[in-house]
Design a protein around this motif. Structure first.
Motif, PDB file in Angstrom:
ATOM      1  N   GLN A 189       0.829  -1.204   0.000  1.00 34.61           N
ATOM      2  CA  GLN A 189       0.000   0.000   0.000  1.00 34.61           C
ATOM      3  C   GLN A 189       0.866   1.258   0.000  1.00 34.61           C
ATOM      4  OE1 GLN A 189      -3.312  -0.264  -0.368  1.00 34.61           O
ATOM      5  NE2 GLN A 189      -3.346   1.947  -0.563  1.00 34.61           N
ATOM      6  N   THR A 190       1.929   1.228   0.854  1.00 35.43           N
ATOM      7  CA  THR A 190       2.853   2.367   0.969  1.00 35.43           C
ATOM      8  C   THR A 190       3.514   2.658  -0.374  1.00 35.43           C
ATOM      9  OG1 THR A 190       3.314   1.540   3.192  1.00 35.43           O
ATOM     10  CG2 THR A 190       4.741   3.273   2.416  1.00 35.43           C
ATOM     11  N   ARG A 191       3.893   1.578  -1.088  1.00 34.17           N
ATOM     12  CA  ARG A 191       4.569   1.762  -2.379  1.00 34.17           C
ATOM     13  C   ARG A 191       3.613   2.317  -3.433  1.00 34.17           C
ATOM     14  NH1 ARG A 191       8.290  -3.323  -3.758  1.00 34.17           N
ATOM     15  NH2 ARG A 191       9.546  -1.814  -4.882  1.00 34.17           N
ATOM     16  N   LYS A 192       2.347   1.873  -3.357  1.00 34.31           N
ATOM     17  CA  LYS A 192       1.339   2.388  -4.300  1.00 34.31           C
ATOM     18  C   LYS A 192       1.160   3.895  -4.110  1.00 34.31           C
ATOM     19  CE  LYS A 192      -1.510  -1.696  -5.150  1.00 34.31           C
ATOM     20  NZ  LYS A 192      -2.657  -2.434  -4.626  1.00 34.31           N
ATOM     21  N   GLU A 193       1.273   4.319  -2.843  1.00 32.16           N
ATOM     22  CA  GLU A 193       1.117   5.748  -2.545  1.00 32.16           C
ATOM     23  C   GLU A 193       2.424   6.521  -2.764  1.00 32.16           C
ATOM     24  OE1 GLU A 193      -0.308   5.693   1.451  1.00 32.16           O
ATOM     25  OE2 GLU A 193      -2.157   4.638   0.928  1.00 32.16           O
ATOM     26  N   LYS A 194       3.424   5.822  -3.346  1.00 27.37           N
ATOM     27  CA  LYS A 194       4.726   6.426  -3.683  1.00 27.37           C
ATOM     28  C   LYS A 194       5.498   6.929  -2.453  1.00 27.37           C
ATOM     29  CE  LYS A 194       4.313   6.497  -8.383  1.00 27.37           C
ATOM     30  NZ  LYS A 194       3.223   5.527  -8.529  1.00 27.37           N
ATOM     31  N   ARG A 195       5.217   6.307  -1.288  1.00 22.18           N
ATOM     32  CA  ARG A 195       6.007   6.651  -0.098  1.00 22.18           C
ATOM     33  C   ARG A 195       7.102   5.599   0.065  1.00 22.18           C
ATOM     34  NH1 ARG A 195       2.453   6.565   4.762  1.00 22.18           N
ATOM     35  NH2 ARG A 195       1.114   5.209   3.549  1.00 22.18           N
ATOM     36  N   THR A 196       8.276   6.024   0.467  1.00 18.61           N
ATOM     37  CA  THR A 196       9.375   5.051   0.576  1.00 18.61           C
ATOM     38  C   THR A 196       9.803   4.831   2.020  1.00 18.61           C
ATOM     39  OG1 THR A 196      10.885   6.882   0.151  1.00 18.61           O
ATOM     40  CG2 THR A 196      10.352   5.454  -1.717  1.00 18.61           C
ATOM     41  N   SER A 197       9.180   5.513   2.960  1.00 18.96           N
ATOM     42  CA  SER A 197       9.564   5.353   4.367  1.00 18.96           C
ATOM     43  C   SER A 197       8.668   4.286   5.013  1.00 18.96           C
ATOM     44  CB  SER A 197       9.414   6.689   5.095  1.00 18.96           C
ATOM     45  OG  SER A 197       9.495   6.470   6.474  1.00 18.96           O
ATOM     46  N   TYR A 198       9.325   3.220   5.504  1.00 18.40           N
ATOM     47  CA  TYR A 198       8.557   2.116   6.116  1.00 18.40           C
ATOM     48  C   TYR A 198       8.691   2.108   7.654  1.00 18.40           C
ATOM     49  CZ  TYR A 198       9.213   0.309   1.317  1.00 18.40           C
ATOM     50  OH  TYR A 198       9.263   0.156  -0.037  1.00 18.40           O
ATOM     51  N   GLU A 199       9.343   3.131   8.200  1.00 15.13           N
ATOM     52  CA  GLU A 199       9.701   3.094   9.633  1.00 15.13           C
ATOM     53  C   GLU A 199       8.523   2.882  10.590  1.00 15.13           C
ATOM     54  OE1 GLU A 199      11.475   5.001   7.584  1.00 15.13           O
ATOM     55  OE2 GLU A 199      13.429   4.051   7.953  1.00 15.13           O
ATOM     56  N   LYS A 200       7.323   3.380  10.186  1.00 13.76           N
ATOM     57  CA  LYS A 200       6.201   3.281  11.130  1.00 13.76           C
ATOM     58  C   LYS A 200       5.403   1.983  10.967  1.00 13.76           C
ATOM     59  CE  LYS A 200       5.502   8.201  11.998  1.00 13.76           C
ATOM     60  NZ  LYS A 200       6.547   8.772  11.119  1.00 13.76           N
ATOM     61  N   VAL A 201       5.760   1.181   9.974  1.00 15.11           N
ATOM     62  CA  VAL A 201       5.020  -0.063   9.711  1.00 15.11           C
ATOM     63  C   VAL A 201       5.390  -1.108  10.764  1.00 15.11           C
ATOM     64  CG1 VAL A 201       4.604  -1.897   8.024  1.00 15.11           C
ATOM     65  CG2 VAL A 201       5.027   0.433   7.233  1.00 15.11           C
ATOM     66  N   VAL A 202       4.368  -1.767  11.350  1.00 10.55           N
ATOM     67  CA  VAL A 202       4.607  -2.835  12.343  1.00 10.55           C
ATOM     68  C   VAL A 202       4.860  -4.119  11.551  1.00 10.55           C
ATOM     69  CG1 VAL A 202       3.579  -4.123  14.246  1.00 10.55           C
ATOM     70  CG2 VAL A 202       3.044  -1.694  13.973  1.00 10.55           C
ATOM     71  N   PRO A 203       5.842  -4.970  11.897  1.00  7.79           N
ATOM     72  CA  PRO A 203       6.768  -4.856  13.029  1.00  7.79           C
ATOM     73  C   PRO A 203       8.115  -4.219  12.650  1.00  7.79           C
ATOM     74  CG  PRO A 203       6.874  -7.061  12.125  1.00  7.79           C
ATOM     75  CD  PRO A 203       5.959  -6.273  11.238  1.00  7.79           C
ATOM     76  N   TYR A 204       8.160  -3.425  11.583  1.00  8.01           N
ATOM     77  CA  TYR A 204       9.401  -2.762  11.154  1.00  8.01           C
ATOM     78  C   TYR A 204      10.040  -2.025  12.338  1.00  8.01           C
ATOM     79  CZ  TYR A 204      12.405  -0.278   7.771  1.00  8.01           C
ATOM     80  OH  TYR A 204      13.478   0.201   7.056  1.00  8.01           O
ATOM     81  N   CYS A 205       9.181  -1.403  13.116  1.00  9.63           N
ATOM     82  CA  CYS A 205       9.685  -0.558  14.193  1.00  9.63           C
ATOM     83  C   CYS A 205       9.975  -1.348  15.473  1.00  9.63           C
ATOM     84  CB  CYS A 205       8.665   0.547  14.480  1.00  9.63           C
ATOM     85  SG  CYS A 205       6.983  -0.094  14.645  1.00  9.63           S
ATOM     86  N   ARG A 206       9.678  -2.666  15.461  1.00  7.92           N
ATOM     87  CA  ARG A 206       9.915  -3.451  16.684  1.00  7.92           C
ATOM     88  C   ARG A 206      11.407  -3.721  16.867  1.00  7.92           C
ATOM     89  NH1 ARG A 206       6.840  -8.232  16.206  1.00  7.92           N
ATOM     90  NH2 ARG A 206       8.692  -9.508  16.124  1.00  7.92           N
TER      91      ARG A 206
END
Length: 551
Positions: A189-206
């Motif tokens: 979904q993030t990539r479709k919206e052309k955002r490249t920051s995944y830091e807030k995605v769970v469990p990325y931030c764990r």
């Protein structure tokens, strides 16, 4: 006249009965085989279109019950991802009725950060305990009790309450290794919206999340890879498990770019050749500018040549004696270390030689002489009859045969007169030798610590991360065999950052990491190329005498 007529009728009847007794079984057999092939076509068709990873078996390894009709079954189909078991006739129903493990959550809108358990009824693992009452599950001879395909928790039929059906799954013991389906759908979904920051995605931030990618070479180690693929798919997300006979490592490793930098661990199931192939693909990532996504590499040694995995503490060969769960625990607990990788450049002699020099990457060792000759003979025979070489014991026996045969032929005689050796630019006076081996790692020749030899003399410490190569000489294949059983020491020629070897005349066998070839006059230059990030397991290095005793 009437007697002749009745005789003719009797003869005719006998002929008809004889014809029927012959034709009926033939027709019946033909009809049965037609039905069987039709059934197999239907099954194959279901297998091809299904989202399940169906496999057919003639005999289940434990008491099994069909998930549709609940009957006891000896043979049928099972799913390699979610573990469903089903009889042949219920296969179509099971395929339509039950969902397999989802590698990615279907569009739920928003960014989910959890998911409920995915329960499957019956055929729970033996010796599993109920998460509610802590008593043993699967003890009754029928289709009973539930298992979650993600966290592997099991629950009795009578302990299964409604809140458990909707409760969030914790992903169990291996939550730090699993890539959850909701993570991938959010990234998508993030990539479709052309955002490249995944830091807030769970469990990325764990904090302790260290997703693992399993790369298995199903051609290594007589079919062990095939079994392992299924077992890893059961415990992890199937998207994390790759078969290297179907997808190249470079492609599989692109999954790292969707995961947090400097956290991914890769488990390579295969021989040293497979590990080298994966490390080459990781080097390509550096060239592409994906340096921060580079994973750390652990090894599960299959096949025959496993000196690198032995040096890094992963053992000399895996034959299914350790459960897959324990392998994943070892990967979680392993420490990161560096491994030197070297560039071997072979430039042919002669003014008119317009061909490019041959360039290899070396992780383990380079050699010229009897062990390269053994490898060359072995290689030639394995190409001719590959089916003969599926067992490690047969491989060792064939190697032994070529080694002893070479004692008689002495094809590598007077090597010291044919080559010049330079260590860090300094010419080395060579004693009477038949072979030279340049080592990067501690183990050589299937579990022998070559540099140390008998261990009764002082020698500088050999490491695989110090930017130094160890160079040793051997007097022949009999001397190699003596070193392997700790009855002799090698001729230690020195340690160096760069090694240059000039073959002045004649053709000699050479090898880099078990890949042998016959080489004419040339210059071989070995220089440092790069570091690979590896994982070290402080559990079980095996000397050759220990591993051959167990064999």
């Amino acid at each position: 006249g009437s007697g002749d007529a009745s005789q003719a009728v009797a003869d005719w009847r006998l002929a008809v009965w004889t014809l029927c007794s012959v034709l009926l079984p033939v027709l019946f057999t033909a009809w049965c085989s037609f039905q069987r092939s039709r059934r197999q076509l239907l099954i194959r068709d279901i297998f091809r279109k299904s989202k399940h990873d169906w496999h057919y078996t003639d005999l289940f390894g434990q008491p099994s019950y069909c998930c549709v009709c609940a009957q006891h079954i000896l043979r049928g189909a099972f799913c390699g991802c979610c573990g469903l078991r089903v009889s042949e006739r219920c296969l179509k129903k099971a395929d339509q009725r039950f969902l397999c493990k989802e590698i990615m959550m279907r569009g739920t809108g928003g960014a989910p950060s959890s998911m409920p358990h995915h329960w499957i009824r019956g055929n729970v693992p033996l010796c599993s305990c109920c998460m509610v009452c802590k008593q043993q599950c699967g003890t009754q001879p029928k289709l009973c009790d539930y298992r979650c395909v993600w966290c592997q928790y099991t629950v009795h039929d009578e302990c299964m309450v409604d809140c458990l059906r909707t409760e969030d799954c914790t992903f169990g013991e291996f939550k730090d290794l699993i890539i959850p389906p909701y993570y991938l759908s959010t990234i998508n979904q993030t990539r479709k919206e052309k955002r490249t920051s995944y830091e807030k995605v769970v469990p990325y931030c764990r904090k302790h999340w260290m997703p693992v990618i399993v790369l298995a070479n199903t051609r290594s180690g007589n079919n062990m890879g095939e079994t392992l693929l299924g077992e890893f798919k059961m415990l992890l997300n199937p998207v994390q498990v790759f078969d290297l006979s179907k997808i190249a490592p470079a492609k599989a490793l692109q999954l790292c770019t969707l995961l947090p930098s400097n956290t991914v661990r890769v488990l390579v199931c295969g021989g040293d050749g497979t590990v080298g192939w994966v490390l080459d693909a990781i080097d390509e990532m550096k060239i592409k500018g994906q340096e921060r996504y580079i994973p750390q590499v652990a090894i599960l040694p299959l096949g025959t040549g496993n000196d690198l995995s032995n040096t890094l503490g992963w053992g000399a060969g895996y034959a299914g004696e350790v459960p897959v769960e324990q392998i994943l625990r070892n990967v979680m607990e392993a420490d990161g270390i560096k491994l030197d990788r070297w560039k071997v450049q072979v430039t042919n002699k002669g003014y008119y030689n317009l061909r490019k020099p041959k360039v290899f990457t070396m992780n383990n060792y380079f050699s010229i002489g009897p062990d390269a000759l053994m490898a060359l003979n072995f290689h030639a025979h394995r190409e001719k009859t590959p089916s003969l070489f599926s067992s490690r014991i047969i491989n060792k026996a064939v190697y032994f045969f070529y080694g002893t045969k070479d004692c008689l032929v002495q094809e590598c005689k007077d090597l010291n007169k044919k080559v010049e050796l330079e260590l860090d630019g300094e010419r080395i006076e060579l004693p009477n030798l038949e072979g030279i081996i340049v080592l990067n790692i501690g183990y050589w020749g299937g579990g022998c610590r070559l540099w140390e030899g008998m261990g009764d003399e002082p020698y500088p410490l050999a490491r695989h991360d110090d930017g130094l190569l160890e160079v040793v000489g051997v007097h022949g294949s009999f001397h190699c065999a003596q070193i392997q059983v700790k009855l002799a020491n090698p001729v230690r020629l020195g340690q160096a950052h760069t090694v240059r070897l000039i073959l002045k005349s004649s053709k000699m066998p050479m090898q880099v990491d078990g890949e042998p070839w016959a080489q004419g006059p040339c210059t071989v230059t070995i220089t440092h190329k790069t570091h690979a990030l590896m994982l070290y397991h402080s559990g079980e290095q095996t000397d050759d005498d220990a591993s051959s005793l167990s064999e």
